[in-house]
Design an enzyme around this catalytic site. Structure first.
Site, PDB file in Angstrom:
ATOM      1  N   CYS A 158       0.861  -1.190   0.000  1.00  0.00           N
ATOM      2  CA  CYS A 158       0.000   0.000   0.000  1.00  0.00           C
ATOM      3  C   CYS A 158       0.893   1.234   0.000  1.00  0.00           C
ATOM      4  CB  CYS A 158      -0.948  -0.004   1.195  1.00  0.00           C
ATOM      5  SG  CYS A 158      -1.881  -1.538   1.400  1.00  0.00           S
ATOM      6  N   ALA A 160       1.807   3.816  -2.305  1.00  0.00           N
ATOM      7  CA  ALA A 160       1.614   5.162  -2.856  1.00  0.00           C
ATOM      8  C   ALA A 160       1.037   6.096  -1.785  1.00  0.00           C
ATOM      9  CB  ALA A 160       0.694   5.097  -4.058  1.00  0.00           C
ATOM     10  N   GLY A 162       4.225   7.220  -1.804  1.00  0.00           N
ATOM     11  CA  GLY A 162       5.611   6.828  -1.912  1.00  0.00           C
ATOM     12  C   GLY A 162       6.607   7.410  -0.942  1.00  0.00           C
ATOM     13  N   LYS A 164       7.333   6.566   2.119  1.00  0.00           N
ATOM     14  CA  LYS A 164       8.065   5.508   2.804  1.00  0.00           C
ATOM     15  C   LYS A 164       8.937   4.728   1.827  1.00  0.00           C
ATOM     16  CE  LYS A 164       4.421   5.196   6.263  1.00  0.00           C
ATOM     17  NZ  LYS A 164       3.634   6.297   5.672  1.00  0.00           N
ATOM     18  N   ASP A 179       0.971  -1.136  -4.905  1.00  0.00           N
ATOM     19  CA  ASP A 179      -0.240  -0.383  -4.640  1.00  0.00           C
ATOM     20  C   ASP A 179      -1.264  -0.747  -5.709  1.00  0.00           C
ATOM     21  OD1 ASP A 179      -0.869   2.158  -2.711  1.00  0.00           O
ATOM     22  OD2 ASP A 179      -2.057   2.259  -4.541  1.00  0.00           O
ATOM     23  N   ASP A 221       1.600  -0.251   5.465  1.00  0.00           N
ATOM     24  CA  ASP A 221       0.885   0.967   5.868  1.00  0.00           C
ATOM     25  C   ASP A 221      -0.547   0.773   5.393  1.00  0.00           C
ATOM     26  OD1 ASP A 221       0.016   3.448   6.555  1.00  0.00           O
ATOM     27  OD2 ASP A 221       1.463   4.569   5.359  1.00  0.00           O
ATOM     28  N   CYS A 274      -2.497   5.502   9.783  1.00  0.00           N
ATOM     29  CA  CYS A 274      -2.640   6.920  10.159  1.00  0.00           C
ATOM     30  C   CYS A 274      -4.020   7.116  10.785  1.00  0.00           C
ATOM     31  CB  CYS A 274      -2.421   7.841   8.960  1.00  0.00           C
ATOM     32  SG  CYS A 274      -3.522   7.542   7.559  1.00  0.00           S
TER      33      CYS A 274
END
Length: 342
Positions: A158, A160, A162, A164, A179, A221, A274
């Site tokens: 996952c 994008a 980008g 990380k 992604d 993520d 997040c």
């Protein structure tokens, strides 16, 4: 009415001088009630009007108070009224001090520079030369937990847009970024080209794709409620409810279980969201570890994190509104580092 709203937003929220607000907004009323708008705006300015203090929606305030306490909910309300600063992640961490001095910013961690809220990103020194990319400090922490790559392999799932991926490439990892959005991966490839960093990119569905070989590390993520980035997208506070959070948590557990099979024995899996919802963070990890004896928490230690951020008792990391408030705050994130037992 709409032009008056624009004028008030310019002056009260964006701190545009009143004379500049008048010069830019009144032309929108060419042929209309310009004098009326001018007069009303002038009366409001003379009256010293101000925006009301921002408040969380009641459902969100109640949920976060129950999860994290009243002080956190109050800090989140305050954060709504303050535009977030601009965080940059550097391609070369050794240039941190020089870049901070050049741009007039401050650094809260190696490879990080924080600037006051800026104008056009493309006009900041170092953009064209690929010296940095925009990435909130909290969002940079999951990749930091993997350390130096030294040529080892990592899957960024996952991935994008980008941030990380570029962190990992800059740290010496051989990165494969996956992604399901070709549009978002296109942006990632553009950023890789701009920064001169290298990573393989794959457009596919994580629930259907599988790698040819296991990797030394995996960074997941996971898609989430995104309540942690409410400062930038306050609409999430009105769109997200308990049902949405639970649905996301079920999906996250499924993705984590799938990704866990792609780590070499002895390797590391970092899970991040997040989100400010415990159901999507701590609870997902607890449910996963209860069912999978191959993994244990690899505790994060304080020295791995910027000053002012500390791991919890289990060695997981949770960033909350109120942390680093004097330095401009940061987004809400959860991350855990898991070790595959050899």
């Amino acid at each position: 009415r709409m032009v008056l709203r624009i004028m008030l937003a310019q002056t009260l929220a964006l701190e545009t001088p009143p004379h500049a607000t008048i010069a830019t907004a009144l032309p929108l009323l060419q042929g209309g009630p310009r004098k009326l708008a001018h007069g009303v705006f002038g009366s409001l300015m003379r009256a010293g009007v101000a925006l009301p203090a921002p408040e969380l929606p009641p459902a969100t305030a109640n949920r976060w108070t129950a999860l994290w306490g009243e002080a956190m909910a109050e800090a989140a309300s305050a954060a709504l009224g303050s535009p977030p600063p601009l965080d940059l992640s550097l391609a070369d961490a050794s240039a941190t001090a020089a870049t901070a001095a050049q741009l007039g910013g401050t650094s809260l961690a190696p490879g990080h520079v924080r600037l006051p809220r800026a104008g056009a990103i493309e006009q900041i020194d170092g953009f064209e030369s690929g010296d940095w990319w925009v990435q909130d400090l909290a969002a940079s922490l999951p990749a930091r937990l993997l350390g130096k790559g030294n040529g080892r392999s990592v899957l960024d799932l996952c991935a994008a847009p980008g941030g990380k991926t570029m962190q990992l490439a800059a740290a010496g990892w051989q990165v494969t970024a996956l992604d399901n959005s070709e549009k978002r991966l296109k942006r990632l490839r553009q950023n890789l080209k701009r920064t001169g960093l290298d990573a393989a990119t794959i457009t596919d569905n994580l629930l259907e794709w599988r790698p040819d070989d296991q990797a030394d590390a995996v960074l997941l993520d996971a898609p989430c409620s995104a309540t942690g980035i409410f400062r930038r997208h306050p609409d999430v506070l009105y769109r997200i409810g308990a049902r949405h959070i639970e649905d996301r948590a079920q999906q996250q557990l499924l993705l984590l279980e799938r990704a866990s099979n792609w780590v070499k024995p002895g390797g590391v899996l970092v899970y991040a969201v997040c989100s400010l919802e415990r159901a999507e963070g701590e609870d997902v990890i607890a449910r996963f570890l209860a069912d999978d004896s191959r993994y244990t928490i690899d505790p994060v230690v304080t020295d791995e994190l910027p000053s002012g951020i500390a791991p919890d008792a289990l060695g997981q990391v949770r960033t909350l509104p109120g942390m680093l408030a004097d330095a401009g705050g940061l987004d809400g994130f959860f991350m855990a580092r898991l070790r595959h037992q050899a």
